[in-house]
Design an enzyme around this catalytic site. Structure first.
Site, PDB file in Angstrom:
ATOM      1  N   ASN A   1      -8.271  -1.739  14.059  1.00  0.00           N
ATOM      2  CA  ASN A   1      -7.962  -0.975  13.036  1.00  0.00           C
ATOM      3  C   ASN A   1      -7.752   0.235  13.520  1.00  0.00           C
ATOM      4  O   ASN A   1      -8.587   1.051  13.623  1.00  0.00           O
ATOM      5  CB  ASN A   1      -9.116  -0.941  11.793  1.00  0.00           C
ATOM      6  CG  ASN A   1      -8.704  -0.132  10.632  1.00  0.00           C
ATOM      7  OD1 ASN A   1      -7.449   0.376  10.595  1.00  0.00           O
ATOM      8  ND2 ASN A   1      -9.586   0.080   9.860  1.00  0.00           N
TER       9      ASN A   1
ATOM     10  N   ARG B   1      -4.782  -4.432  11.339  1.00  0.00           N
ATOM     11  CA  ARG B   1      -4.341  -3.729   9.966  1.00  0.00           C
ATOM     12  C   ARG B   1      -3.273  -2.849  10.048  1.00  0.00           C
ATOM     13  O   ARG B   1      -3.047  -1.988  10.856  1.00  0.00           O
ATOM     14  CB  ARG B   1      -5.636  -2.748   9.790  1.00  0.00           C
ATOM     15  CG  ARG B   1      -5.737  -2.252   8.254  1.00  0.00           C
ATOM     16  CD  ARG B   1      -6.741  -1.558   7.798  1.00  0.00           C
ATOM     17  NE  ARG B   1      -6.887  -1.144   6.410  1.00  0.00           N
ATOM     18  CZ  ARG B   1      -7.526  -0.389   5.857  1.00  0.00           C
ATOM     19  NH1 ARG B   1      -8.952  -0.167   6.623  1.00  0.00           N
ATOM     20  NH2 ARG B   1      -7.548  -0.139   4.572  1.00  0.00           N
TER      21      ARG B   1
ATOM     22  N   HIS C   1      -5.191  -0.916   0.166  1.00  0.00           N
ATOM     23  CA  HIS C   1      -6.551  -1.425   0.283  1.00  0.00           C
ATOM     24  C   HIS C   1      -6.614  -2.808  -0.034  1.00  0.00           C
ATOM     25  O   HIS C   1      -7.518  -3.591  -0.410  1.00  0.00           O
ATOM     26  CB  HIS C   1      -7.679  -0.559  -0.599  1.00  0.00           C
ATOM     27  CG  HIS C   1      -7.932   0.766  -0.214  1.00  0.00           C
ATOM     28  ND1 HIS C   1      -7.786   1.738  -1.220  1.00  0.00           N
ATOM     29  CD2 HIS C   1      -7.990   1.189   0.933  1.00  0.00           C
ATOM     30  CE1 HIS C   1      -7.833   2.960  -0.593  1.00  0.00           C
ATOM     31  NE2 HIS C   1      -8.190   2.670   0.555  1.00  0.00           N
TER      32      HIS C   1
ATOM     33  N   ARG D   1      -7.167  13.813  -0.079  1.00  0.00           N
ATOM     34  CA  ARG D   1      -5.754  13.358  -0.720  1.00  0.00           C
ATOM     35  C   ARG D   1      -5.912  13.715  -2.075  1.00  0.00           C
ATOM     36  O   ARG D   1      -6.883  13.490  -2.716  1.00  0.00           O
ATOM     37  CB  ARG D   1      -5.480  11.851  -0.436  1.00  0.00           C
ATOM     38  CG  ARG D   1      -4.890  11.766   0.905  1.00  0.00           C
ATOM     39  CD  ARG D   1      -4.651  10.324   1.035  1.00  0.00           C
ATOM     40  NE  ARG D   1      -5.686   9.631   1.758  1.00  0.00           N
ATOM     41  CZ  ARG D   1      -6.115   8.327   1.949  1.00  0.00           C
ATOM     42  NH1 ARG D   1      -5.031   7.425   1.168  1.00  0.00           N
ATOM     43  NH2 ARG D   1      -6.753   7.838   2.768  1.00  0.00           N
TER      44      ARG D   1
ATOM     45  N   GLU E   1     -12.979  -5.852   5.769  1.00  0.00           N
ATOM     46  CA  GLU E   1     -11.695  -6.088   5.937  1.00  0.00           C
ATOM     47  C   GLU E   1     -11.346  -6.714   7.364  1.00  0.00           C
ATOM     48  O   GLU E   1     -10.445  -7.632   7.591  1.00  0.00           O
ATOM     49  CB  GLU E   1     -11.155  -4.775   5.837  1.00  0.00           C
ATOM     50  CG  GLU E   1     -10.881  -4.197   4.425  1.00  0.00           C
ATOM     51  CD  GLU E   1     -10.885  -2.736   4.482  1.00  0.00           C
ATOM     52  OE1 GLU E   1      -9.977  -2.211   3.824  1.00  0.00           O
ATOM     53  OE2 GLU E   1     -11.820  -2.103   5.079  1.00  0.00           O
TER      54      GLU E   1
END
Length: 410
Positions: free
Chosen positions: A9, A92, A180, A240, A378
């Site tokens: 990742n 990912r 996500h 963000r 994940e």
């Protein structure tokens, strides 16, 4: 010699990695760790079973790049995995666009197509792809698999995906994608072993971390989500902005002469909790602070989560369960408490003792809507996808449907 799967990742300033050993068609966690602060004070750590087995620091002011960091990591793993055979690496990848709605074997042509999506997720996509390019050059024999954060949301109905712009723009790919997805997919995969009613019914998953979003699941499939065309949309995040009136962008361009590069810096790296507080984008620091700006940032975050929860419950036609996951969702009991308190009108009744113990169930026994804290994974999702692609490519017949209950340590 046992086979193993690697998971990478790669982010803007760090590369996280995990090794999973294939053991009787199950994936057993092995060594894992990361190289962080790649451009400022690079630091590498490797852990196994919670124990640090290797560590290296390059010192303050030293710089690596993603190529050098990946080279170091591959060298370490080559030595560490002696006695095991690395049969594939899962990556990912933030964005798969319209074309890639399931995991795919990566080659140079696929990576070329994925690079065209960089403008949609400039903080993620370029760094996701750098180690892939290097791997294809150095180990062309090694299977590499792309797993996309957008793929899980391909089940959303068209009305939830369209943006009210002219058809030619929609046809060019301007639409709501959502992100996500690997986290939501993992939660959906283990819910049947935790709460059958939630798995079969109407559940909202709250992935609350430095990047934050929410997803409405109907019988385990995504039907709506708070992020849209880019990873800027929805909730205010660490740095963000979250949902923003497009008129603000026009104003900043016209009245304040901001160009695209300045806007990108502002919206991705200077806004969200950091912009609201003027202190930090880290929820832990904000919760500990008595500063008025910190309080405003936390209040705005909780408020927005509550608004989006109501919106997603409307998309589902009701609500049976909510699930908190990711860094804030798993660890910030006070944020969960406030969100559940504001959701009392939906039928959520919190158990304060269970919440302070971080669950797994944090709702009262009589609560009409159950509430849970479930750590996401994940990396395991990527490893499972990689193993399935490997089995399809090499006809090995791997079956990696893990026992959902066994894979959740409550």
């Amino acid at each position: 010699m046992p086979d193993c799967i690697g998971v990478l990742n790669s982010g803007s300033s760090s590369i996280k990695y995990s090794i999973f050993v294939i053991d009787a068609n199950e994936l057993r966690p092995g060594i894992r760790g990361q190289i962080e602060a790649i451009f400022s004070a690079p630091h590498f750590v490797a852990k196994e079973g919670g124990r640090v087995v290797a560590e290296k620091s390059w010192g303050e002011g030293n710089r690596l790049d993603h190529g050098l960091a990946t080279e170091f990591l591959l060298g370490f793993l080559s030595n560490e995995l002696k006695g095991m055979r690395l049969v594939g690496i899962g990556h990912r990848v933030a964005h798969g666009g319209l074309k890639y709605t399931r995991p795919v074997r990566l080659d140079a042509a696929v990576v070329d197509e994925l690079e065209k999506l960089i403008p949609l997720v400039p903080l993620h996509q370029p760094y996701n792809l750098l180690p892939i390019r290097l791997g294809l050059e150095r180990r062309p024999d090694l299977l590499q698999v792309g797993c996309f954060d957008t793929q899980f949301h391909s089940t959303c109905p068209e009305v939830a995906q369209v943006i009210a712009l002219p058809v030619e723009l929609r046809d060019s790919g301007v639409r709501r994608y959502g992100f996500h997805g690997l986290s939501y997919e993992y939660i959906a995969s283990i819910l049947p072993g935790i709460d059958a009613r939630a798995a079969e019914g109407r559940t909202v998953v709250l992935h609350l971390g430095n990047g934050a979003s929410m997803c409405a699941l109907l019988a385990g499939q995504s039907v709506a989500t708070t992020m849209g065309f880019s990873s800027l949309d929805g909730l205010p995040m660490g740095t963000r902005c979250g949902a923003l009136d497009p008129g603000v962008i026009l104003y900043l361009m016209q009245a304040m002469s901001m160009d695209v590069n300045r806007l990108e810096q502002l919206l991705y790296k200077e806004s969200g909790l950091l912009g609201l507080s003027g202190l930090s984008g880290d929820m832990r620091m904000l919760l500990e602070s008595a500063d008025a700006g910190a309080k405003l940032a936390v209040d705005a975050f909780v408020y927005r989560v509550g608004r989006e929860l109501g919106s997603l419950a409307a998309a589902l036609g009701g609500l049976d369960a909510i699930v908190f996951t990711a860094g804030i969702g798993e660890n910030a009991a006070v944020v969960r408490e406030r969100v559940c308190h504001d959701a009392a009108w939906l039928g959520v009744e919190l158990d304060p003792v269970a919440n302070n113990a971080h669950g797994p169930r944090i709702s009262a026994a009589r609560s009409r809507v159950s509430a849970w804290v479930i750590p996401t994974n994940e990396e395991l999702m990527i490893a499972k996808h990689t193993l399935r692609v490997l089995g399809a490519c090499e006809e090995r017949g791997y079956d990696v449907d893990l026992d959902p209950a066994a894979s959740f340590k409550g």
